[in-house]
Motif scaffolding. Structure first.
Motif, PDB file in Angstrom:
ATOM      1  N   LYS A 197       0.826  -1.194   0.000  1.00 40.09           N
ATOM      2  CA  LYS A 197       0.000   0.000   0.000  1.00 40.09           C
ATOM      3  C   LYS A 197       0.869   1.255   0.000  1.00 40.09           C
ATOM      4  O   LYS A 197       1.719   1.456   0.857  1.00 40.09           O
ATOM      5  N   GLY A 198       0.653   2.097  -0.996  1.00 40.63           N
ATOM      6  CA  GLY A 198       1.376   3.356  -1.099  1.00 40.63           C
ATOM      7  C   GLY A 198       2.779   3.253  -1.652  1.00 40.63           C
ATOM      8  O   GLY A 198       3.464   4.263  -1.791  1.00 40.63           O
ATOM      9  N   THR A 199       3.235   2.028  -1.989  1.00 41.68           N
ATOM     10  CA  THR A 199       4.613   1.888  -2.467  1.00 41.68           C
ATOM     11  C   THR A 199       4.801   2.415  -3.880  1.00 41.68           C
ATOM     12  O   THR A 199       5.923   2.621  -4.308  1.00 41.68           O
ATOM     13  N   ASN A 200       3.692   2.624  -4.605  1.00 40.88           N
ATOM     14  CA  ASN A 200       3.812   3.082  -5.986  1.00 40.88           C
ATOM     15  C   ASN A 200       3.062   4.390  -6.199  1.00 40.88           C
ATOM     16  O   ASN A 200       2.630   4.683  -7.303  1.00 40.88           O
ATOM     17  N   GLN A 201       2.909   5.174  -5.130  1.00 40.68           N
ATOM     18  CA  GLN A 201       2.185   6.425  -5.212  1.00 40.68           C
ATOM     19  C   GLN A 201       3.107   7.603  -4.940  1.00 40.68           C
ATOM     20  O   GLN A 201       4.086   7.484  -4.202  1.00 40.68           O
ATOM     21  N   GLY A 202       2.780   8.730  -5.545  1.00 41.40           N
ATOM     22  CA  GLY A 202       3.550   9.946  -5.306  1.00 41.40           C
ATOM     23  C   GLY A 202       5.022   9.776  -5.640  1.00 41.40           C
ATOM     24  O   GLY A 202       5.386   9.178  -6.649  1.00 41.40           O
ATOM     25  N   VAL A 203       5.866  10.284  -4.768  1.00 42.62           N
ATOM     26  CA  VAL A 203       7.305  10.243  -5.027  1.00 42.62           C
ATOM     27  C   VAL A 203       7.848   8.815  -5.022  1.00 42.62           C
ATOM     28  O   VAL A 203       8.958   8.571  -5.492  1.00 42.62           O
ATOM     29  N   SER A 204       7.072   7.858  -4.470  1.00 42.38           N
ATOM     30  CA  SER A 204       7.509   6.466  -4.467  1.00 42.38           C
ATOM     31  C   SER A 204       7.380   5.832  -5.844  1.00 42.38           C
ATOM     32  O   SER A 204       7.963   4.774  -6.102  1.00 42.38           O
TER      33      SER A 204
END
Length: 254
Positions: free
Chosen positions: A153-160
């Motif tokens: 979860k969230g590992t491929n969002q925004g600056v990631s």
């Protein structure tokens, strides 16, 4: 058959030659270890040695016992000694390390990485569909799926996201065009039973939610109106829009 505390140093070569191309150790029989190498080559392991095995799979290959050794520590030392000895004789061993027990501690150089990249170009993967797949007929447990969902979860969002902030020519997909053949394959795979919604009907609750979400949002009154709003007014031409393809005589408007 060797015991668990003894083993052998073996060498692999072509039957037609005397030059060894790989030296290894095992506490099993040389024949059994050799067939393990063949299986790993068949499933696509990528190292210089396994590339060589695949290249010569239709030729005669031989495995020789170079030395029998008692003691695991001595076995590791013997492998190092044999690799050093054969390389000193000019034999072109494909081992990527100097041998020994435990972690090989191989440090890849830029030359090694580039050589591995070139070897992998155009290489087809090994497909094991249906019953030949080891996971065929199995399902991941709900606990495992929840764990993966939480970890990702969230590992491929925004600056990631590795493509965050990349636009135009900086984006990896810039200029990429899907071929007509690929488009047709994708289209055919999603028609009929291939469509995930094939044969399904939205429930009354779902239809009410969709209606509520769209309420108050301006919608085109017709396909023609949508064409005018999104194509004509924006100066855009869509080859899939039948109205964009029409040639209208200005006199027809009066």
């Amino acid at each position: 058959m060797e015991t668990a505390t003894t083993g052998i140093v073996y060498g692999i070569r072509l039957e037609s030659g005397s030059e060894y191309r790989y030296v290894g150790i095992t506490t099993k029989t040389a024949s059994r270890r050799f067939h393990q190498h063949l299986r790993l080559a068949k499933v696509g392991r990528k190292t210089p040695f396994y590339d060589w095995l695949r290249k010569h799979e239709n030729e005669g290959l031989a495995v020789d016992i170079l030395e029998r050794v008692s003691g695991l520590a001595e076995l590791g030392h013997a492998e190092v000694a044999w690799i050093s000895k054969l390389r000193g004789q000019g034999q072109r061993l494909l081992n990527i390390s100097e041998g020994g027990l435990g972690s090989a501690g191989v440090q890849w150089t830029e030359e090694m990485r580039e050589a591995a990249r070139i070897r992998g170009l155009g290489r087809k993967g090994v497909s094991r569909p249906g019953a030949s797949n080891p996971f065929y007929g199995k399902k991941h447990s709900p606990e495992q799926r929840v764990k993966w969902s939480h970890d990702r979860k969230g590992t491929n969002q925004g600056v990631s996201n590795p493509n965050y902030g990349k636009y135009g020519s900086d984006h990896p997909s810039f200029g990429h065009v899907v071929s007509e053949e690929a488009r047709k394959v994708l289209s055919d795979s999603r028609q009929g039973a291939g469509n995930p919604n094939f044969g399904k009907t939205a429930s009354l609750e779902t239809r009410e939610k969709m209606s509520a979400a769209r309420k108050g949002r301006p919608q085109p009154s017709s396909k023609r109106s949508a064409h005018t709003r999104h194509h004509t007014n924006k100066g855009v031409s869509n080859p899939n829009c039948k109205y964009c393809l029409e040639v209208i005589d200005p006199r027809d408007l009066f």
